[in-house]
Design an enzyme around this catalytic site. Structure first.
Site, short mmCIF file in Angstrom:
data_model
loop_
_atom_site.label_atom_id
_atom_site.label_comp_id
_atom_site.label_asym_id
_atom_site.label_seq_id
_atom_site.Cartn_x
_atom_site.Cartn_y
_atom_site.Cartn_z
N CYS A 1 -3.74 7.36 -3.25
CA CYS A 1 -3.56 9.04 -2.96
C CYS A 1 -2.87 9.40 -4.42
CB CYS A 1 -2.78 9.31 -2.01
SG CYS A 1 -3.47 9.15 -0.28
N CYS B 1 3.83 -1.90 -7.88
CA CYS B 1 2.59 -2.25 -7.26
C CYS B 1 1.78 -2.83 -8.57
CB CYS B 1 1.70 -1.54 -6.52
SG CYS B 1 0.26 -2.21 -5.94
N TYR C 1 -5.98 -2.21 -11.63
CA TYR C 1 -7.23 -0.91 -11.76
C TYR C 1 -6.99 0.34 -10.65
CZ TYR C 1 -8.27 -2.74 -6.64
OH TYR C 1 -8.16 -2.80 -5.29
N GLY D 1 -8.14 9.15 -5.08
CA GLY D 1 -8.52 9.45 -3.69
C GLY D 1 -9.91 10.43 -3.55
N ASN E 1 2.04 9.78 -1.19
CA ASN E 1 1.32 8.49 -1.73
C ASN E 1 2.10 7.48 -1.25
OD1 ASN E 1 1.00 7.10 -4.88
ND2 ASN E 1 -0.17 6.53 -3.08
N GLY E 2 1.54 6.41 -0.45
CA GLY E 2 2.25 5.31 -0.05
C GLY E 2 1.90 4.97 1.35
O1 LIG Z 1 -12.98 -5.51 -3.35
P1 LIG Z 1 -14.05 -6.17 -4.53
O2 LIG Z 1 -15.38 -5.90 -4.03
O3 LIG Z 1 -13.47 -7.38 -5.00
O4 LIG Z 1 -13.87 -5.13 -5.69
C1 LIG Z 1 -12.77 -4.66 -6.20
C2 LIG Z 1 -12.82 -3.82 -7.37
O5 LIG Z 1 -13.05 -2.49 -7.12
C3 LIG Z 1 -12.68 -1.55 -8.02
O6 LIG Z 1 -13.70 -1.13 -8.63
P2 LIG Z 1 -14.56 0.11 -8.39
O7 LIG Z 1 -16.07 0.08 -8.72
O8 LIG Z 1 -14.01 0.73 -7.04
O9 LIG Z 1 -13.81 1.16 -9.24
P3 LIG Z 1 -13.89 1.33 -10.81
O10 LIG Z 1 -15.31 2.06 -11.13
O11 LIG Z 1 -12.73 1.96 -11.43
O12 LIG Z 1 -14.11 -0.22 -11.36
C4 LIG Z 1 -11.69 -2.27 -8.85
O13 LIG Z 1 -12.07 -2.40 -10.01
C5 LIG Z 1 -11.80 -3.96 -8.28
O14 LIG Z 1 -11.88 -4.99 -9.29
N1 LIG Z 2 -3.15 6.30 -0.11
C1 LIG Z 2 -2.00 7.00 0.19
O1 LIG Z 2 -1.20 6.91 -0.23
C2 LIG Z 2 -2.27 7.47 1.72
C3 LIG Z 2 -1.07 8.16 2.44
C4 LIG Z 2 -0.97 8.41 3.57
N2 LIG Z 2 -0.47 7.21 4.28
C5 LIG Z 2 -2.35 8.68 4.44
O2 LIG Z 2 -2.79 7.83 5.00
O3 LIG Z 2 -2.95 9.81 4.33
#
Ligand SMILES: O=P(O)(O)OC[C@H]1O[C@H](OP(=O)(O)OP(=O)(O)O)[C@H](O)[C@@H]1O
Ligand SMILES: NC(=O)CC[C@H](N)C(=O)O
Length: 454
Positions: free
Chosen positions: A96, A330, A336, A121, A195-196
């Protein structure tokens, strides 16, 4: 909570692998048992190694926190098991994007742009603006460009605003859960964007309902508004403090009232939140610095873990309500979640990813002709790997610009579909070559399974 889940996965990993395993051997084995067959060209392709990054928390340097008030005692109740509408799996889900602006003559110009950084998001977007002490809100399901058009923007005048793009973590992906939320309480109105993920949401909601609260949404964020409403603290700012002291989990939040913008970050600092300023003097808060860049605001600093920053006509006031000795940022932000042009937790995301790639090249050297990335998030790490290994980096996979991030989609079906459409191989780069493929991580494993037809 997703962050805690991610942390426990990595600690479990570290426990069972006291020294990090060599990813080369894991993936050589993986590939030799599962030869590539789906998306990559089938003939003469020797995909030698697929490397995924393992990252360590020590690469991040949390800011030191000055304690300005006594530590608070947090609510240690366990969630009561009430049904929280989570996704169909239990993977980390906590992004988010939030933004808040105070004192901008053209707040919508400002507020609308940061959420356009949709990478945090894609399920819903909203803005709350304040004019003449009235909070006006527009929210909708979908991308910012789908929710906002000129007539919607015209409904939102004022010089004080907050905005949100949603990636649902608690509460299903539907309009009533799209933020910011606005509520009226005894002394006025308040809006919040979060966000959280609040891990004691279930028990707080049960307690509030027991005492007569009626909820409008199934989102965890709504409890904050009820806690503010029932707080006896004065002035309003202390109601926010009072409410936050009862929360457990991750929260980087921006609040808006008739005359104030308030930014709060949980004591662990799980999620990022930064503060900046535009040349016209307006103060801006955003999840990531890339949002500040979009509106030409200058990055000033992070909102520190446990800090409350209040902006009103008196200026900027900082209150450190909750001290915590050990920030728990985190790691997925650097792997990513965040964009590489952001500075997160005081460190360049680009630099983190580049160094992750260099470390991988040092720890897992492989004879190869070319290094390619799984775009987008794997690109910088692949560049780091290629640079360190002295092997050319090439674009062996092309990403469709019409498919957004796939991990962020709320259901397995949509993620499957997105992964299938998103990446295409470049035969000229791959054919007959020994290829190292670098991705930022494996979370569900969906993306790489699809890519290699396993
Ligand atoms: O859960 P998995 O199938 O292992 O995928 C995990 C990947 O998903 C994201 O990529 P995404 O394509 O969503 O975004 P990006 O275009 O920023 O790489 C991110 O880069 C992770 O490495
Ligand atoms: N990804 C988030 O930070 C989500 C915020 C909130 N927990 C929601 O679900 O809307």
């Amino acid at each position: 909570m997703a962050a805690a889940k991610a942390a426990s996965i990595s600690s479990l990993y570290l426990q069972s692998h006291p020294s990090p395993p060599n990813p080369t051997s894991i993936f050589s084995l993986f590939l030799s048992q599962n030869p590539p067959k789906t998306l990559l060209p089938s003939q003469n392709l020797h995909c030698s190694h697929l490397l995924s990054l393992t990252c360590t928390q020590h690469l991040l340097h949390p800011p030191t926190l000055k304690t300005q008030s006594p530590a608070f005692s947090s609510n240690k109740q366990h969630p009561d098991g009430r049904s929280i509408d989570y996704d169909d799996d239990e993977k980390p889900r906590e992004e988010c994007g939030v933004v808040g602006i105070y004192g901008d003559p053209e707040p919508l110009d400002s507020a609308i742009w940061p959420p356009r950084a949709q990478h945090r998001g894609q399920e819903g977007a909203g803005i709350v603006c304040v004019q003449d002490n009235v909070l006006q809100s527009v929210t909708g399901v979908g991308l910012v460009s789908e929710v906002f058009n000129q007539s919607k923007l015209d409904q939102l005048p004022g010089d004080l605003a907050i905005g949100h793009v949603r990636y649902s973590t608690a509460g299903s992906s539907m309009l009533k859960n799209v933020q910011p939320f606005v509520a009226g309480y005894r002394f006025g109105s308040v809006g919040v964007a979060h966000n959280g993920n609040l891990v004691n949401y279930g028990s707080l909601r049960a307690m509030l309902e027991e005492n007569g609260s009626i909820f409008n949404t199934s989102s965890d964020t709504e409890v904050v508004l009820h806690l503010i409403a029932i707080s006896k603290a004065r002035p309003f700012l202390l109601r926010i403090v009072d409410a936050c002291e009862q929360l457990e989990g991750a929260y980087s939040m921006v609040f808006v009232t008739q005359d104030k913008l308030v930014a709060v970050r949980d004591p662990h600092g799980f999620r990022p939140l930064v503060m900046g300023r535009r040349s016209n003097g307006s103060v801006v808060f955003a999840s990531e610095t890339c949002a500040l860049d979009l509106i030409e605001a200058t990055y000033e600093r992070e909102v520190f873990p446990g800090e409350v920053v209040v902006v009103d006509k008196e200026g900027v006031q900082s209150l450190c309500l909750m001290a915590h000795p050990q920030p728990k940022q985190c790691i997925f932000e650097h792997i990513y979640f965040a964009l590489p042009n952001s500075v997160v937790f005081g460190r360049s995301v680009y630099e983190s990813r580049r160094v992750f790639g260099e470390i991988l090249a040092t720890e897992a050297p492989v004879e190869c002709d070319v290094v390619i990335a799984v775009p987008d998030s794997g690109v910088v790490a692949a560049l780091g790997y290629a640079g360190k290994a002295g092997v050319p980096f090439q674009q062996g996979l092309i990403r469709s610009h019409y498919v957004g991030r796939t991990f962020i989609e709320p259901s397995q079906k949509i993620r499957d579909f997105g992964v299938k459409l998103k990446l295409s191989p470049v035969r000229a780069v791959l054919e007959g070559k020994r290829v190292v493929v670098v991705d930022d991580s494996i979370v569900r494993g969906l993306r790489l399974r699809k890519l290699f037809g396993c």
